[in-house]
Motif scaffolding. Structure first.
Motif, PDB file in Angstrom:
ATOM      1  N   UNK A 110       0.805  -1.204   0.000  1.00  0.00           N
ATOM      2  CA  UNK A 110       0.000   0.000   0.000  1.00  0.00           C
ATOM      3  C   UNK A 110       0.836   1.250   0.000  1.00  0.00           C
ATOM      4  N   UNK A 111       2.022   1.188   0.579  1.00  0.00           N
ATOM      5  CA  UNK A 111       2.847   2.368   0.648  1.00  0.00           C
ATOM      6  C   UNK A 111       3.326   2.859  -0.688  1.00  0.00           C
ATOM      7  N   UNK A 112       3.218   2.035  -1.717  1.00  0.00           N
ATOM      8  CA  UNK A 112       3.678   2.448  -3.039  1.00  0.00           C
ATOM      9  C   UNK A 112       2.638   3.282  -3.766  1.00  0.00           C
ATOM     10  N   UNK A 113       1.416   3.382  -3.242  1.00  0.00           N
ATOM     11  CA  UNK A 113       0.356   4.084  -3.927  1.00  0.00           C
ATOM     12  C   UNK A 113       0.067   5.415  -3.249  1.00  0.00           C
ATOM     13  N   UNK A 114      -0.023   6.495  -4.011  1.00  0.00           N
ATOM     14  CA  UNK A 114      -0.363   7.790  -3.418  1.00  0.00           C
ATOM     15  C   UNK A 114      -1.813   7.816  -2.965  1.00  0.00           C
ATOM     16  N   UNK A 115      -2.109   8.594  -1.940  1.00  0.00           N
ATOM     17  CA  UNK A 115      -3.491   8.772  -1.527  1.00  0.00           C
ATOM     18  C   UNK A 115      -4.248   9.469  -2.645  1.00  0.00           C
ATOM     19  N   UNK A 163      -9.714   7.935 -18.621  1.00  0.00           N
ATOM     20  CA  UNK A 163      -9.098   9.178 -19.085  1.00  0.00           C
ATOM     21  C   UNK A 163      -7.575   9.064 -19.146  1.00  0.00           C
ATOM     22  N   UNK A 164      -7.018   8.012 -18.558  1.00  0.00           N
ATOM     23  CA  UNK A 164      -5.568   7.845 -18.548  1.00  0.00           C
ATOM     24  C   UNK A 164      -5.076   7.345 -19.901  1.00  0.00           C
ATOM     25  N   UNK A 165      -3.786   7.556 -20.201  1.00  0.00           N
ATOM     26  CA  UNK A 165      -3.194   6.867 -21.352  1.00  0.00           C
ATOM     27  C   UNK A 165      -3.387   5.361 -21.199  1.00  0.00           C
ATOM     28  N   UNK A 166      -3.513   4.656 -22.309  1.00  0.00           N
ATOM     29  CA  UNK A 166      -3.881   3.243 -22.275  1.00  0.00           C
ATOM     30  C   UNK A 166      -2.952   2.410 -21.396  1.00  0.00           C
ATOM     31  N   UNK A 167      -1.633   2.645 -21.462  1.00  0.00           N
ATOM     32  CA  UNK A 167      -0.718   1.808 -20.686  1.00  0.00           C
ATOM     33  C   UNK A 167      -0.905   2.040 -19.192  1.00  0.00           C
ATOM     34  N   UNK A 168      -1.171   3.291 -18.796  1.00  0.00           N
ATOM     35  CA  UNK A 168      -1.389   3.592 -17.387  1.00  0.00           C
ATOM     36  C   UNK A 168      -2.733   3.030 -16.920  1.00  0.00           C
ATOM     37  N   UNK A 169      -3.746   3.136 -17.759  1.00  0.00           N
ATOM     38  CA  UNK A 169      -5.066   2.622 -17.395  1.00  0.00           C
ATOM     39  C   UNK A 169      -5.016   1.122 -17.154  1.00  0.00           C
ATOM     40  N   UNK A 170      -4.337   0.393 -18.035  1.00  0.00           N
ATOM     41  CA  UNK A 170      -4.242  -1.050 -17.862  1.00  0.00           C
ATOM     42  C   UNK A 170      -3.464  -1.412 -16.601  1.00  0.00           C
ATOM     43  N   UNK A 171      -2.384  -0.717 -16.359  1.00  0.00           N
ATOM     44  CA  UNK A 171      -1.577  -1.000 -15.168  1.00  0.00           C
ATOM     45  C   UNK A 171      -2.373  -0.758 -13.900  1.00  0.00           C
ATOM     46  N   UNK A 172      -3.104   0.358 -13.854  1.00  0.00           N
ATOM     47  CA  UNK A 172      -3.926   0.659 -12.680  1.00  0.00           C
ATOM     48  C   UNK A 172      -5.010  -0.398 -12.491  1.00  0.00           C
ATOM     49  N   UNK A 198      -1.050   8.848  -9.815  1.00  0.00           N
ATOM     50  CA  UNK A 198      -0.770  10.255  -9.518  1.00  0.00           C
ATOM     51  C   UNK A 198      -1.640  11.167 -10.382  1.00  0.00           C
ATOM     52  N   UNK A 199      -1.786  10.790 -11.659  1.00  0.00           N
ATOM     53  CA  UNK A 199      -2.622  11.596 -12.549  1.00  0.00           C
ATOM     54  C   UNK A 199      -4.080  11.583 -12.078  1.00  0.00           C
ATOM     55  N   UNK A 200      -4.546  10.409 -11.635  1.00  0.00           N
ATOM     56  CA  UNK A 200      -5.901  10.328 -11.112  1.00  0.00           C
ATOM     57  C   UNK A 200      -6.065  11.183  -9.863  1.00  0.00           C
ATOM     58  N   UNK A 201      -5.087  11.111  -8.966  1.00  0.00           N
ATOM     59  CA  UNK A 201      -5.171  11.867  -7.716  1.00  0.00           C
ATOM     60  C   UNK A 201      -5.230  13.363  -7.968  1.00  0.00           C
ATOM     61  N   UNK A 202      -4.630  13.814  -9.072  1.00  0.00           N
ATOM     62  CA  UNK A 202      -4.588  15.238  -9.382  1.00  0.00           C
ATOM     63  C   UNK A 202      -5.747  15.683 -10.278  1.00  0.00           C
ATOM     64  N   UNK A 203      -6.570  14.714 -10.733  1.00  0.00           N
ATOM     65  CA  UNK A 203      -7.668  15.061 -11.626  1.00  0.00           C
ATOM     66  C   UNK A 203      -8.709  15.887 -10.869  1.00  0.00           C
ATOM     67  N   UNK A 204      -9.193  17.010 -11.445  1.00  0.00           N
ATOM     68  CA  UNK A 204     -10.159  17.856 -10.738  1.00  0.00           C
ATOM     69  C   UNK A 204     -11.407  17.113 -10.279  1.00  0.00           C
ATOM     70  N   UNK A 205     -11.918  16.169 -11.098  1.00  0.00           N
ATOM     71  CA  UNK A 205     -13.118  15.439 -10.693  1.00  0.00           C
ATOM     72  C   UNK A 205     -12.835  14.539  -9.493  1.00  0.00           C
TER      73      UNK A 205
END
Length: 215
Positions: free
Chosen positions: A2-7, A153-162, A195-202
């Motif tokens: 869990x420590x590897x993932x940002x809040x 909304x993420x780039x495809x490689x990031x979306x799949x990894x998440x 990180x991109x998700x955490x920073x997304x305005x929505x």
């Protein structure tokens, strides 16, 4: 882990990893029975893992997810007698099949629509019903759809990894096998996506927090 993932995703990632480990323990007998040709055991595998496969495919190939999931399980049923490994390895094997079938569907869609391949991943406006869960800890169906829409909304490689790490509960090594990437590349894609998700305005608004200054 869990420590590897940002809040705000750390809690959901830790919970999903624990659930995945418990699921693997529970499905050991079912996997053995399915490999031996027991139809009821195969059905148990399907019931347990189909929701995860569907969520992943919603991100990979949008509205075609249910059809691609059916193709995935059909191939799994045909090839299962040749599978060798434990339940964790089976989940990796199953998601690799799902990804390959999703790629095939995207290619077919590309030929049908004569659009760039990347556009197939851009299904943010196609919000069909999905199985219950949330990478972002959403608790109801609408929250789940919202969470998957954010991941799309993420780039495809990031979306799949998440999806594979946080939602499907695969570890870095298993995700790397599915995506055919190095573990380091999986870690980077996952971190960047979260990180991109955490920073997304929505996401900020959904969590009741304010976006960082300057965003």
């Amino acid at each position: 882990m869990a420590g590897t993932f940002p809040t705000p995703f750390a809690h959901g990632a830790a919970r999903r990893a624990a659930e995945a480990a418990a699921l693997d323990d529970r499905l050991g007998a079912a996997l053995s029975g399915a490999i031996a040709g027991n139809a009821a055991a195969f059905t148990e595998l399907w019931r347990a893992l189909q929701p995860l496969v569907l969520r992943y495919l919603r991100v990979v190939c949008g509205d075609a997810a249910e059809d691609v999931a059916s193709e995935t399980w059909l191939q799994a049923s045909r090839d299962l007698s040749r599978f060798s490994g434990d339940t964790t390895a089976f989940r990796v094997w199953l998601f690799r099949i799902a990804r390959n079938r999703g790629i095939d569907e995207n290619r077919r869609a590309w030929r049908r629509r004569e659009e760039p391949h990347e556009a197939v991943y851009d299904v943010g406006e196609a919000d069909g019903p999905v199985a219950r869960d949330a990478a972002l800890d959403a608790g109801d169906r609408s929250g789940t759809e919202w969470a998957l829409r954010m991941i799309r909304t993420l780039p495809a490689d990031q979306a799949e990894a998440v999806m594979l790490r946080v939602v499907a509960g695969l570890d870095v090594a298993g995700t790397a096998q599915v995506l055919r990437k190095r573990p380091g590349a999986v870690r980077v894609a996952t971190m960047r996506g979260l990180r991109r998700l955490a920073e997304h305005p929505e996401v900020q608004a959904h969590r009741g927090t304010d976006p960082p200054e300057g965003s």
